[in-house]
Write a protein that holds these residues in place. Structure first.
Motif, PDB file in Angstrom:
ATOM      1  N   PRO A 244     -57.210  84.585 -63.618  1.00 37.86           N
ATOM      2  CA  PRO A 244     -57.828  85.488 -62.634  1.00 37.86           C
ATOM      3  C   PRO A 244     -58.502  86.696 -63.279  1.00 37.86           C
ATOM      4  O   PRO A 244     -59.554  87.148 -62.829  1.00 37.86           O
ATOM      5  CB  PRO A 244     -56.654  85.903 -61.737  1.00 37.86           C
ATOM      6  N   LEU A 245     -57.887  87.238 -64.349  1.00 35.41           N
ATOM      7  CA  LEU A 245     -58.466  88.384 -65.035  1.00 35.41           C
ATOM      8  C   LEU A 245     -59.736  87.984 -65.796  1.00 35.41           C
ATOM      9  O   LEU A 245     -60.707  88.748 -65.843  1.00 35.41           O
ATOM     10  CB  LEU A 245     -57.444  89.000 -65.990  1.00 35.41           C
ATOM     11  N   ARG A 246     -59.747  86.799 -66.388  1.00 36.08           N
ATOM     12  CA  ARG A 246     -60.951  86.344 -67.101  1.00 36.08           C
ATOM     13  C   ARG A 246     -62.129  86.200 -66.150  1.00 36.08           C
ATOM     14  O   ARG A 246     -63.274  86.476 -66.503  1.00 36.08           O
ATOM     15  CB  ARG A 246     -60.668  85.017 -67.804  1.00 36.08           C
ATOM     16  N   ASP A 251     -64.087  91.083 -70.570  1.00 35.03           N
ATOM     17  CA  ASP A 251     -63.821  92.004 -71.688  1.00 35.03           C
ATOM     18  C   ASP A 251     -62.379  92.493 -71.663  1.00 35.03           C
ATOM     19  O   ASP A 251     -61.701  92.550 -72.704  1.00 35.03           O
ATOM     20  CB  ASP A 251     -64.772  93.199 -71.632  1.00 35.03           C
ATOM     21  N   LEU A 252     -61.914  92.851 -70.476  1.00 34.52           N
ATOM     22  CA  LEU A 252     -60.541  93.336 -70.356  1.00 34.52           C
ATOM     23  C   LEU A 252     -59.552  92.210 -70.621  1.00 34.52           C
ATOM     24  O   LEU A 252     -58.499  92.430 -71.234  1.00 34.52           O
ATOM     25  CB  LEU A 252     -60.308  93.933 -68.966  1.00 34.52           C
ATOM     26  N   VAL A 256     -56.334  92.267 -73.148  1.00 32.87           N
ATOM     27  CA  VAL A 256     -54.977  91.958 -72.693  1.00 32.87           C
ATOM     28  C   VAL A 256     -54.398  90.807 -73.503  1.00 32.87           C
ATOM     29  O   VAL A 256     -53.217  90.831 -73.887  1.00 32.87           O
ATOM     30  CB  VAL A 256     -54.978  91.633 -71.187  1.00 32.87           C
ATOM     31  N   ALA A 257     -55.218  89.791 -73.777  1.00 33.41           N
ATOM     32  CA  ALA A 257     -54.742  88.671 -74.595  1.00 33.41           C
ATOM     33  C   ALA A 257     -54.314  89.149 -75.983  1.00 33.41           C
ATOM     34  O   ALA A 257     -53.310  88.675 -76.537  1.00 33.41           O
ATOM     35  CB  ALA A 257     -55.838  87.612 -74.709  1.00 33.41           C
ATOM     36  N   GLU A 275     -59.461 103.917 -77.090  1.00 31.08           N
ATOM     37  CA  GLU A 275     -60.868 104.015 -77.476  1.00 31.08           C
ATOM     38  C   GLU A 275     -61.723 102.981 -76.740  1.00 31.08           C
ATOM     39  O   GLU A 275     -62.824 103.275 -76.280  1.00 31.08           O
ATOM     40  CB  GLU A 275     -61.004 103.834 -78.992  1.00 31.08           C
ATOM     41  N   HIS A 276     -61.216 101.754 -76.594  1.00 33.78           N
ATOM     42  CA  HIS A 276     -61.940 100.712 -75.857  1.00 33.78           C
ATOM     43  C   HIS A 276     -62.128 101.123 -74.396  1.00 33.78           C
ATOM     44  O   HIS A 276     -63.222 101.011 -73.840  1.00 33.78           O
ATOM     45  CB  HIS A 276     -61.179  99.389 -75.925  1.00 33.78           C
TER      46      HIS A 276
END
Length: 613
Positions: A244-246, A251-252, A256-257, A275-276
């Motif tokens: 679901p996040l992908r 990018d997030l 997380v991975a 920083e990201h």
């Protein structure tokens, strides 16, 4: 009397002290397995006062010493990372400490209020703020160790990390001195879940942050939301579910991975994450979705109008006068790393904030050779009412199973051996007299879960039954005489789909993702189908999700999961309209501010569930 609307606190209960140390109390913010949290006023500002339970501290001087050490650490933490320590008395009986009141919502509460996962911009903000707090903590060589949604408090201007130190004091004291570690299984890093004696580092918190972000984006932790062996096995051996996040924010999902790398050396640092996330700014106000912002505005408005509390002119808490509180060590100013200061711009001074926290000894995990996992569950959450009526410390319940557990309906003994649940006395047994000689209980209503079984009051003698029920049972306190402490069991409810309304707050049992909750009875998730069994027990299947309500043991949170399993999913009707779990024998009860737990059955209104069509 203090007007508590907007504070998130509930009125003080009869057993609550009017003041702790020199701090007068206005209400109760919550309670957990290790203590109670109160709203007080000190030097013209609201404070959160945490008082440990006497049953937790006992005569354990080692715990007191380590607790004092953790207070020293708390005083060192930067104010941008957590609520500052304002006062404490580690020599009091029981010990207590006070921090600034945070006018906020836990991440778990916020997601429930929002009605689902957070949008992409809020997820990047969550990452930036949490990473900034962790970077400040890690710069001091400290580790949180139990980062999870209920330990992250959203505020109008960002967020604050809470619940530092108390679990560590328990972990290192006589309570858990056998090589075990403290943490919440769904958010543990592999090095925690495996029970190795490897020293934990900031990478452990980064893994937990990755799990928290996945929860906020997907609605559940990346390795599952149960609190047993299955989730620990997946954390150690399997890859996280981030689909679901992908789809929402690739990018997030990549970050997380990386946070969820099995090898601590392969994870980014909190500074790198900060920083990201900072590159995704600026983040315009309001920072959070509308429903969350509205509730946070109420909290902030309450904190801005500090009300006076009448201070008693004589001690009301009994016993000898408390020792004068000390303010603890003077916090040592610590300069944050340059990269942290540059990545997160200076924010305006925050109003006094509430630190709403479950003081808890959480599920304790250890590897016992080979592929066998042993989990020792200590009480980690309970309702204020449950804590108030507990007169003896709860003994730990050990559960031992293979890494991939088989379904079981057996109860669990303190020694770890599986055994059948204790059988309750037959209906119609005479009610014993309670510990405070209160009046006899009255019969339940014909529509109650118990089918009208009578039950004695918490402190009273058993009274006559009503409706279709039998005679009432006495109080279930260990000190009460007369009958067995097991609740009276009534006939199982007829098959059908019902709502279960609580006798304390008139809310109904609902489902929020993989957890149980109490909410509006008109909610679509408030309808539960009774699945009867030949022995008179039953499962409760949510009509919307098809998943079943399950207990994780006495004084543990109640979840919702796969109906194919039996462990914890077997319920019986009890006296006074209660729902009793076969796993641990506890009754379904209200949690602190959200969620449900199982507590010692005592006939309280919070354990009475009226069945409605």
């Amino acid at each position: 009397m203090v007007e508590l609307w907007g504070s998130g606190a509930e009125p003080l209960e009869p057993e609550d002290p009017p003041q702790i140390g020199s701090i007068p109390l206005a209400g109760r913010l919550g309670a957990g397995g290790m203590g109670r949290v109160y709203l007080g006023v000190r030097e013209g500002q609201y404070v959160a006062v945490k008082q440990l339970l006497s049953s937790v501290v006992g005569e354990d001087e080692d715990f007191r010493r380590r607790f004092g050490h953790e207070l020293d650490n708390l005083a060192r933490l930067p104010t941008e990372a957590t609520a500052p320590l304002l006062a404490s008395d580690r020599a009091a009986n029981p010990p207590w400490f006070a921090t600034a009141y945070i006018p906020g919502l836990t991440l778990r509460e916020a997601i429930a209020l929002h009605g689902g996962p957070l949008p992409a911009h809020a997820l990047w903000l969550l990452l930036r703020e949490a990473a900034a707090g962790l970077a400040s903590v890690h710069a001091l060589g400290m580790v949180h160790r139990d980062l999870k949604p209920s330990n992250i408090m959203l505020t109008l201007d960002g967020l604050t990390l809470i619940d530092f130190g108390i679990a560590r004091a328990a972990e290192q004291s006589q309570l858990t001195r056998t090589g075990m570690v403290v943490g919440t299984p769904a958010y543990m890093a592999p090095e925690q879940a495996s029970g190795t004696k490897r020293r934990l580092s900031g990478a452990t918190d980064v893994f937990a942050l990755g799990s928290v972000l996945a929860y906020a984006a997907c609605g559940q932790p990346p390795f599952g939301d149960e609190s047993g062996h299955g989730v620990l096995y997946r954390i150690i051996h399997e890859e996280p579910d981030l689909e679901p996040l992908r789809e929402l924010e690739p990018d997030l999902a990549g970050l997380v991975a990386a946070c969820l790398d099995k090898d601590p050396e392969g994870r980014p640092t909190a500074v790198e994450l900060l920083e990201h996330a900072a590159r995704k700014g600026p983040f315009a106000e309001p920072l959070w979705p509308t429903a969350i912002t509205q509730r946070l505005t109420e909290r902030t408005a309450f904190a801005a109008r500090v009300q006076a509390i009448d201070v008693p002119t004589f001690p009301l808490t009994g016993g000898k006068p408390e020792t004068a509180p000390d303010t603890g060590p003077v916090p040592v100013p610590v300069s944050a790393p340059v990269s942290v200061a540059e990545a997160r711009p200076e924010r305006p001074e925050r109003p006094h904030r509430r630190r709403r926290v479950l003081l808890a000894v959480l599920p304790v995990v250890v590897i016992a050779g080979g592929t066998t996992l042993a989990i020792q569950h200590l009480p980690y959450t309970s309702s204020p009412r449950a804590e108030a009526r507990t007169t003896q410390p709860t003994q730990p319940t050990s559960v031992t199973a293979a890494a991939i557990p088989a379904a079981s309906t057996a109860g669990v003994s303190p020694s770890g051996a599986a055994s059948p649940p204790a059988q309750p006395p037959a209906p119609g047994a005479a009610g014993g007299k309670g510990d405070n000689q209160g009046p006899g209980g009255t019969g339940g209503s014909p529509t109650s879960v118990a089918g009208g079984a009578g039950g004695g009051t918490q402190n009273g003698s058993g009274g006559p039954g009503g409706g279709a029920g039998a005679g009432g049972a006495g109080a279930s306190h260990p000190s009460g005489g007369g009958t067995s402490t097991a609740p009276v069991t009534s006939a199982p409810p007829a098959s059908g789909t019902y709502r279960y309304r609580n006798g304390n707050n008139n809310k109904c049992v609902t489902q929020v993702f993989g957890a149980s909750d109490f909410g509006d009875c008109s909610d679509a998730s408030a309808r539960w189908t009774v699945k009867g069994r030949s022995d008179g027990s039953f499962k409760l299947s949510n009509q919307q999700s098809g998943q079943c309500l399950y207990s994780n043991g006495l004084h543990q949170a109640v979840f919702v999961g796969d109906c194919a399993q039996d462990l914890g999913r077997i319920w019986r009707t009890g006296s006074g309209g209660s729902l009793r779990s076969d796993l641990g024998g506890g009754c379904l009860d209200l949690g602190m501010s959200s969620g449900l737990v199982t507590s010692t059955c005592a006939g309280d209104a919070s354990q009475r569930w009226t069945r409605q069509t």
